[in-house]
Scaffold this motif. Structure first.
Motif, PDB file in Angstrom:
ATOM      1  N   ALA A 118     -29.456   5.675  65.448  1.00  0.00           N
ATOM      2  CA  ALA A 118     -28.321   6.067  65.924  1.00  0.00           C
ATOM      3  C   ALA A 118     -27.355   6.936  65.059  1.00  0.00           C
ATOM      4  N   LYS A 119     -26.787   7.874  65.897  1.00  0.00           N
ATOM      5  CA  LYS A 119     -25.653   8.654  65.092  1.00  0.00           C
ATOM      6  C   LYS A 119     -24.290   8.167  65.265  1.00  0.00           C
ATOM      7  N   TRP A 120     -24.186   7.512  66.492  1.00  0.00           N
ATOM      8  CA  TRP A 120     -23.008   6.948  66.942  1.00  0.00           C
ATOM      9  C   TRP A 120     -22.642   5.552  67.238  1.00  0.00           C
ATOM     10  N   LEU A 121     -21.680   4.923  66.828  1.00  0.00           N
ATOM     11  CA  LEU A 121     -21.485   3.739  67.627  1.00  0.00           C
ATOM     12  C   LEU A 121     -20.479   3.917  68.369  1.00  0.00           C
ATOM     13  N   ARG A 122     -20.383   3.412  69.790  1.00  0.00           N
ATOM     14  CA  ARG A 122     -19.605   3.637  70.815  1.00  0.00           C
ATOM     15  C   ARG A 122     -19.036   2.495  71.389  1.00  0.00           C
ATOM     16  N   LEU A 123     -18.081   2.602  71.935  1.00  0.00           N
ATOM     17  CA  LEU A 123     -17.304   1.359  72.602  1.00  0.00           C
ATOM     18  C   LEU A 123     -16.390   2.047  73.759  1.00  0.00           C
ATOM     19  N   ASP A 124     -16.434   1.047  74.861  1.00  0.00           N
ATOM     20  CA  ASP A 124     -15.006   1.507  75.823  1.00  0.00           C
ATOM     21  C   ASP A 124     -14.296  -0.090  75.718  1.00  0.00           C
ATOM     22  N   ALA A 125     -12.944   0.359  75.611  1.00  0.00           N
ATOM     23  CA  ALA A 125     -11.902  -0.641  75.395  1.00  0.00           C
ATOM     24  C   ALA A 125     -11.088  -0.885  76.756  1.00  0.00           C
TER      25      ALA A 125
END
Length: 189
Positions: A118-125
């Motif tokens: 993966a290129k990105w570690l993403r999240l929604d808060a």
């Protein structure tokens, strides 16, 4: 401390973690996680192998969910065309608060995502939890945008739509990692 995959027998502990976190957040004036999480949905997530437990000897110190599946309606098609992994339900037991365990778990997740390609570690808060948003910014995430519409119920307001990401990279998290090798990330169709 060691990281292991969650097992179905961990379900009561995970539900109790969420209740403990919701009570703590309520004490801070936040409505985050005020509705109970459906046990059957959590069990299904455990069974996919994307829920992990951080254990401090016999005590469960924290949990994190790391998946290659994005929640519907948050990320654009262009963003989904980039290999990414998504953090959900990061929760640290109050007994282990103040030790930056959450930050170290984010490092573990970024390292694992990197290993998966993966290129990105993403999240929604939580959209209204500004302290949590600042926490993620302090841990190297960049705010992408806030999505306020298209919630789960009738397309109403979205309560967890503050989106952030950081580049993945190898990191020394110093946990004993007893999880299987990550599955390589595939791009969304």
């Amino acid at each position: 401390m060691k990281i292991t995959p969650a097992q179905p027998s961990d379900l009561p502990k995970l539900l109790a973690f969420r209740e403990e976190a919701a009570a703590w957040l309520q004490g801070l004036g936040s409505d985050q996680w005020s509705r109970p999480y459906p046990a059957d949905r959590l069990l299904a997530t455990i069974e996919t192998g994307t829920v992990f437990m951080l254990r401090d000897q016999e005590t469960t110190a924290a949990t994190i969910t790391l998946t290659s599946e994005a929640e519907d309606g948050l990320w654009t098609d262009a963003e989904l065309s980039e290999p990414s992994m998504f953090v959900n339900k990061l929760t640290v037991a109050r007994t282990h608060a103040g030790q930056d365990i959450g930050g170290r778990l984010l490092d573990w997740a970024g390292d694992r995502a990197h290993q998966a390609g993966a290129k990105w570690l993403r999240l929604d808060a939580w959209t209204t939890n500004h302290e949590l948003q600042q926490y993620y910014l302090r841990h190297g995430f960049a705010h992408v945008r806030t999505v306020t519409e298209g919630g789960a119920v009738n397309g109403g307001p979205r309560v967890s739509g503050w989106l952030a990401q950081r580049a993945t990279q190898p990191v020394r998290h110093e946990f004993a990692d007893e999880t299987p090798a990550p599955t390589p990330v595939s791009l969304a169709d």
